[in-house]
Design a protein around this motif. Sequence first.
Motif, PDB file in Angstrom:
ATOM      1  N   THR A  21      13.613  -6.986  -6.181  1.00  0.00           N
ATOM      2  CA  THR A  21      13.003  -5.869  -6.884  1.00  0.00           C
ATOM      3  C   THR A  21      11.561  -6.097  -7.304  1.00  0.00           C
ATOM      4  O   THR A  21      10.887  -5.128  -7.620  1.00  0.00           O
ATOM      5  N   THR A  44      -4.932  -7.243  -2.783  1.00  0.00           N
ATOM      6  CA  THR A  44      -3.845  -6.855  -3.669  1.00  0.00           C
ATOM      7  C   THR A  44      -2.718  -7.868  -3.524  1.00  0.00           C
ATOM      8  O   THR A  44      -2.678  -8.614  -2.545  1.00  0.00           O
ATOM      9  N   VAL A  45      -1.821  -7.909  -4.518  1.00  0.00           N
ATOM     10  CA  VAL A  45      -0.635  -8.747  -4.386  1.00  0.00           C
ATOM     11  C   VAL A  45       0.619  -7.892  -4.436  1.00  0.00           C
ATOM     12  O   VAL A  45       1.709  -8.393  -4.701  1.00  0.00           O
ATOM     13  N   ASP A  46       0.484  -6.616  -4.173  1.00  0.00           N
ATOM     14  CA  ASP A  46       1.629  -5.713  -4.209  1.00  0.00           C
ATOM     15  C   ASP A  46       2.461  -5.891  -2.946  1.00  0.00           C
ATOM     16  O   ASP A  46       1.955  -5.750  -1.840  1.00  0.00           O
ATOM     17  N   GLY A  57      15.565 -10.645  -8.795  1.00  0.00           N
ATOM     18  CA  GLY A  57      14.108 -10.711  -8.892  1.00  0.00           C
ATOM     19  C   GLY A  57      13.440 -10.739  -7.534  1.00  0.00           C
ATOM     20  O   GLY A  57      12.391 -10.146  -7.336  1.00  0.00           O
ATOM     21  N   VAL A  92      11.902 -14.322 -16.732  1.00  0.00           N
ATOM     22  CA  VAL A  92      11.077 -14.487 -15.524  1.00  0.00           C
ATOM     23  C   VAL A  92      11.156 -13.235 -14.674  1.00  0.00           C
ATOM     24  O   VAL A  92      10.155 -12.739 -14.155  1.00  0.00           O
ATOM     25  N   VAL A  93      12.354 -12.692 -14.534  1.00  0.00           N
ATOM     26  CA  VAL A  93      12.522 -11.562 -13.624  1.00  0.00           C
ATOM     27  C   VAL A  93      12.051 -10.256 -14.264  1.00  0.00           C
ATOM     28  O   VAL A  93      11.465  -9.412 -13.597  1.00  0.00           O
ATOM     29  N   LYS A 147      -5.656 -10.260 -10.851  1.00  0.00           N
ATOM     30  CA  LYS A 147      -6.150  -8.894 -10.747  1.00  0.00           C
ATOM     31  C   LYS A 147      -5.261  -8.014 -11.601  1.00  0.00           C
ATOM     32  O   LYS A 147      -4.078  -7.862 -11.325  1.00  0.00           O
ATOM     33  N   GLN A 187      -3.960  -5.077 -12.131  1.00  0.00           N
ATOM     34  CA  GLN A 187      -3.762  -3.758 -11.565  1.00  0.00           C
ATOM     35  C   GLN A 187      -2.350  -3.312 -11.860  1.00  0.00           C
ATOM     36  O   GLN A 187      -1.429  -4.116 -11.924  1.00  0.00           O
ATOM     37  N   GLU A 198       4.618  -4.002  -1.739  1.00  0.00           N
ATOM     38  CA  GLU A 198       4.845  -2.767  -0.981  1.00  0.00           C
ATOM     39  C   GLU A 198       3.703  -2.485  -0.025  1.00  0.00           C
ATOM     40  O   GLU A 198       3.824  -1.628   0.843  1.00  0.00           O
ATOM     41  N   LEU A 224       9.374 -19.672 -16.680  1.00  0.00           N
ATOM     42  CA  LEU A 224       9.905 -20.443 -15.552  1.00  0.00           C
ATOM     43  C   LEU A 224       9.931 -21.929 -15.904  1.00  0.00           C
ATOM     44  O   LEU A 224      10.873 -22.642 -15.557  1.00  0.00           O
ATOM     45  N   MET A 282       8.417 -17.156  -7.636  1.00  0.00           N
ATOM     46  CA  MET A 282       9.152 -17.706  -8.780  1.00  0.00           C
ATOM     47  C   MET A 282      10.646 -17.465  -8.636  1.00  0.00           C
ATOM     48  O   MET A 282      11.466 -18.337  -8.977  1.00  0.00           O
ATOM     49  N   ARG A 285       7.559  -6.543  -7.497  1.00  0.00           N
ATOM     50  CA  ARG A 285       6.463  -6.055  -6.664  1.00  0.00           C
ATOM     51  C   ARG A 285       5.370  -7.099  -6.516  1.00  0.00           C
ATOM     52  O   ARG A 285       4.590  -7.044  -5.578  1.00  0.00           O
ATOM     53  N   ASN A 286       5.268  -8.002  -7.461  1.00  0.00           N
ATOM     54  CA  ASN A 286       4.196  -8.996  -7.424  1.00  0.00           C
ATOM     55  C   ASN A 286       4.617 -10.163  -6.531  1.00  0.00           C
ATOM     56  O   ASN A 286       5.718 -10.685  -6.664  1.00  0.00           O
ATOM     57  N   ILE A 323       1.879 -22.658  -9.733  1.00  0.00           N
ATOM     58  CA  ILE A 323       2.072 -21.209  -9.853  1.00  0.00           C
ATOM     59  C   ILE A 323       1.093 -20.627 -10.867  1.00  0.00           C
ATOM     60  O   ILE A 323       0.521 -19.549 -10.651  1.00  0.00           O
ATOM     61  N   PHE A 343       0.600  -1.373 -10.301  1.00  0.00           N
ATOM     62  CA  PHE A 343       0.949  -0.997  -8.942  1.00  0.00           C
ATOM     63  C   PHE A 343       1.238   0.496  -8.878  1.00  0.00           C
ATOM     64  O   PHE A 343       1.744   1.085  -9.831  1.00  0.00           O
ATOM     65  N   ILE A 367       3.678 -13.229  -6.419  1.00  0.00           N
ATOM     66  CA  ILE A 367       3.892 -14.510  -7.084  1.00  0.00           C
ATOM     67  C   ILE A 367       5.243 -14.530  -7.791  1.00  0.00           C
ATOM     68  O   ILE A 367       5.919 -15.549  -7.846  1.00  0.00           O
ATOM     69  N   ARG A 368       5.656 -13.359  -8.294  1.00  0.00           N
ATOM     70  CA  ARG A 368       6.978 -13.312  -8.923  1.00  0.00           C
ATOM     71  C   ARG A 368       8.083 -13.530  -7.893  1.00  0.00           C
ATOM     72  O   ARG A 368       9.127 -14.107  -8.209  1.00  0.00           O
ATOM     73  N   GLN A 386      16.438  -0.388  -7.489  1.00  0.00           N
ATOM     74  CA  GLN A 386      16.746  -1.378  -8.531  1.00  0.00           C
ATOM     75  C   GLN A 386      18.216  -1.347  -8.904  1.00  0.00           C
ATOM     76  O   GLN A 386      18.868  -2.392  -9.035  1.00  0.00           O
ATOM     77  N   ILE A 423       2.923 -11.321 -15.909  1.00  0.00           N
ATOM     78  CA  ILE A 423       3.351 -12.413 -15.028  1.00  0.00           C
ATOM     79  C   ILE A 423       3.050 -13.772 -15.637  1.00  0.00           C
ATOM     80  O   ILE A 423       3.704 -14.757 -15.299  1.00  0.00           O
TER      81      ILE A 423
END
Lengths: 199, 101
Positions: free
Chosen positions: B23, B90-92, B20, A26-27, A83, A85, B94, A39, B32, B25-26, A74, A87, B28-29, A97, A32
């Motif tokens: 770190t 966007t879903v970023d 998670g 998941v992480v 989308k 994309q 940042e 999950l 989760m 970026r999404n 979810i 990032f 939705i993650r 990290q 996604i």
Amino acid sequence: MNLAEGVQIVSFAILAAMTIAAALGVVLFNNIVYSAFLLGGVFIGISGLYVLLNAGFVAAAQVLIYVGAVNVLILFGIMLVNKRQSFAPIKNAWVSQVATALVCLGLFALLSTMILATPWVLSDAPIAGDNAVVVIGLHFFSDYLLPFEVASVLLLMALIGAIVLARREYLPEEALSQDQTPALTLPERPRELVASSKK
Amino acid sequence: MQLQYFLILAATLFCIGIYGLVTSRNAIRVLMSIELLLNSVNLNLMAFSNYLDPEQIRGQVFAVFVITIAAAEAAVGLAIVLSIYRNRDTVDMEQFNLLKW
């Protein structure tokens, strides 16, 4: 639990390995959608662990609510913001990290030493087992009655709040002035995007 | 079976969830990861309920409450993510800096 000790340990090992592997997936996965399905694997593994802990009712509730509702929600969310994309890369992303990984490892070490060093006072009382539903119901309607009722109000608030947050904005005066709106389209305020990289 | 096994498994899941949460970026993650955190806490509650309080299983009652709150949190969180996505496209994580000085 009427299983032998060895069977319990083996099933615990299998469920724990499955849960931790799915949680890492998941992480760490980039896609996604894979994360969302893994999950579900985490939730099912944890419900199996609940069965090992003599809690059949909560295991069933876990499968119903988490796998059946939250995971599907979810997945719908991923579908709605689908989308593709990549990032924009940040400078020195690996520093944060690595720092986070170090902090998490430190937290894990702290928790593990605390768990192993604490003398837990295990109870010898008879296990509720299959009688658990009755006991939980008695708790709900006697000493946990106030949290139970407050939880119902909170669920109602979350229901209305989610609808209000997620719906499109609707302008009734424009809708009244336009007679010829095509079928199956909601009149909608033209949205102006906030410049996403505005500094 | 011992209590410590379950507690260490829950601690592992909690640390994975925090990693998670920080770190990813999404958006939705991130949601989760919050579900992972709530599940690990639930596992703790159930383990304590089975080993320390097996007759009056109060831990299971608390776990049911936590599951309820988690469902409400997931619904509201996804609604917020949808609303932000509609405004910012966007879903970023940042780029969600509307409230940042």
